[in-house]
Design a protein around this motif. Structure first.
Motif, mmCIF file in Angstrom:
data_model
loop_
_atom_site.group_PDB
_atom_site.id
_atom_site.type_symbol
_atom_site.label_atom_id
_atom_site.label_comp_id
_atom_site.label_asym_id
_atom_site.label_seq_id
_atom_site.Cartn_x
_atom_site.Cartn_y
_atom_site.Cartn_z
ATOM 1 N N GLY A 1 -40.914 -15.774 -1.006
ATOM 2 C CA GLY A 1 -40.181 -17.009 -0.754
ATOM 3 C C GLY A 1 -39.589 -17.616 -2.007
ATOM 4 N N SER A 2 -39.574 -16.856 -3.101
ATOM 5 C CA SER A 2 -39.133 -17.365 -4.398
ATOM 6 C C SER A 2 -37.969 -16.549 -4.940
ATOM 7 C CB SER A 2 -40.289 -17.288 -5.403
ATOM 8 O OG SER A 2 -41.398 -18.014 -4.963
ATOM 9 N N SER A 3 -37.246 -17.144 -5.879
ATOM 10 C CA SER A 3 -36.173 -16.391 -6.536
ATOM 11 C C SER A 3 -35.996 -16.869 -7.974
ATOM 12 C CB SER A 3 -34.853 -16.534 -5.771
ATOM 13 O OG SER A 3 -34.411 -17.875 -5.790
ATOM 14 N N LEU A 4 -35.633 -15.926 -8.827
ATOM 15 C CA LEU A 4 -35.244 -16.174 -10.218
ATOM 16 C C LEU A 4 -33.892 -15.498 -10.404
ATOM 17 C CD1 LEU A 4 -38.486 -15.447 -12.284
ATOM 18 C CD2 LEU A 4 -37.315 -17.633 -12.064
ATOM 19 N N THR A 5 -32.838 -16.288 -10.476
ATOM 20 C CA THR A 5 -31.490 -15.742 -10.621
ATOM 21 C C THR A 5 -30.848 -16.300 -11.882
ATOM 22 O OG1 THR A 5 -30.541 -17.517 -9.269
ATOM 23 C CG2 THR A 5 -31.214 -15.500 -8.118
ATOM 24 N N PHE A 6 -29.780 -15.662 -12.319
ATOM 25 C CA PHE A 6 -29.086 -16.158 -13.512
ATOM 26 C C PHE A 6 -27.607 -15.820 -13.422
ATOM 27 C CE2 PHE A 6 -30.904 -12.027 -14.449
ATOM 28 C CZ PHE A 6 -29.854 -11.317 -15.006
ATOM 29 N N THR A 7 -26.826 -16.597 -14.141
ATOM 30 C CA THR A 7 -25.400 -16.319 -14.302
ATOM 31 C C THR A 7 -25.099 -16.265 -15.792
ATOM 32 O OG1 THR A 7 -24.807 -18.668 -14.180
ATOM 33 C CG2 THR A 7 -24.719 -17.405 -12.122
ATOM 34 N N TYR A 8 -24.115 -15.454 -16.129
ATOM 35 C CA TYR A 8 -23.677 -15.310 -17.509
ATOM 36 C C TYR A 8 -22.200 -14.944 -17.471
ATOM 37 C CZ TYR A 8 -23.941 -10.286 -16.653
ATOM 38 O OH TYR A 8 -23.755 -9.029 -16.145
ATOM 39 N N THR A 9 -21.559 -14.978 -18.614
ATOM 40 C CA THR A 9 -20.160 -14.561 -18.657
ATOM 41 C C THR A 9 -20.049 -13.243 -19.413
ATOM 42 O OG1 THR A 9 -19.749 -15.854 -20.658
ATOM 43 C CG2 THR A 9 -19.234 -16.909 -18.558
ATOM 44 N N GLU A 10 -19.185 -12.402 -18.906
ATOM 45 C CA GLU A 10 -18.885 -11.125 -19.551
ATOM 46 C C GLU A 10 -17.371 -10.994 -19.554
ATOM 47 O OE1 GLU A 10 -19.104 -6.549 -18.260
ATOM 48 O OE2 GLU A 10 -21.042 -7.575 -18.209
ATOM 49 N N ASN A 11 -16.804 -10.902 -20.754
ATOM 50 C CA ASN A 11 -15.344 -10.872 -20.900
ATOM 51 C C ASN A 11 -14.694 -11.993 -20.092
ATOM 52 O OD1 ASN A 11 -15.454 -8.643 -22.603
ATOM 53 N ND2 ASN A 11 -15.485 -7.236 -20.873
ATOM 54 N N GLU A 12 -15.297 -13.176 -20.195
ATOM 55 C CA GLU A 12 -14.830 -14.415 -19.569
ATOM 56 C C GLU A 12 -14.899 -14.409 -18.041
ATOM 57 O OE1 GLU A 12 -11.307 -16.031 -21.351
ATOM 58 O OE2 GLU A 12 -11.814 -15.136 -23.275
#
Length: 187
Positions: free
Chosen positions: A26-37
């Motif tokens: 019931g849990s989540s660990l997510t992330f966002t990042y930029t790659e070549n904008e």
């Protein structure tokens, strides 16, 4: 004396701190990042956690979350392998990233401020973040977002990284569901 003993026995007891276990399903660990904008997404598939938490005394909380770095998942298999490489998480030498809570302060009924350390590879960095905490029966949900600076953890500092422009930060979003230890139930 007997009457006093009976009266004491009838007084309500203070709330007791409870042991909690992270419910990975019931849990989540997510992330966002930029790659070549371009904004990219990823997640951690495998993590565990425990907490000792009393809603009446949040400053006494203890929390530890362990994330298996080999469980990182990116948008494609090549990026996933790259994230596990020595220049990034170095999963073979550092199989876990660990967060330990050092302080929890109540702001409102559901809003708290958490202070702790996050260790990735051999780097341990202090963090301070807002956390929304929602209690529902035998379940406790912690949610929040924080920005991590990759250089603080010696991530992405290699020759190949000069060809792919990855941003300096990552936005980590957590949605963690805790269940009381020893109780299996629906939240």
């Amino acid at each position: 004396m007997r009457v006093l003993t009976i009266l004491i026995a009838l007084l309500p007891l203070p709330a007791q701190a409870l042991d909690w276990v992270l419910a990975e399903s019931g849990s989540s660990l997510t992330f966002t990042y930029t790659e070549n904008e371009e904004v990219m997404e990823g997640r951690f598939a495998t993590f565990t956690g425990t907490a000792f938490y009393d809603p009446e005394l949040p400053e006494g909380a203890e929390v530890a979350v362990r994330v298996l770095t080999d469980g990182v998942q990116m948008s494609d298999p090549v990026r996933t392998l790259f994230a596990k490489s020595p220049a990034w998480f170095n999963s073979s030498d550092y199989p876990e990233a660990v967060f330990n809570l050092t302080e929890l302060r109540q702001i409102t009924e559901t809003d708290l401020q958490a202070t702790g350390t996050l260790q990735v590879k051999d780097r341990s960095v202090g963090l301070d973040m807002p956390v929304k905490l929602i209690a529902n029966g035998g379940c406790l949900r912690a949610q929040g977002t924080l920005e991590l600076v990759l250089a603080d953890y010696d991530i992405g500092d290699d020759a190949f990284s000069r060809f792919i422009r990855v941003g300096e930060t990552v936005q980590l979003t957590f949605d963690l569901l805790g269940q009381r230890r020893g109780r299996n139930g629906q939240c």
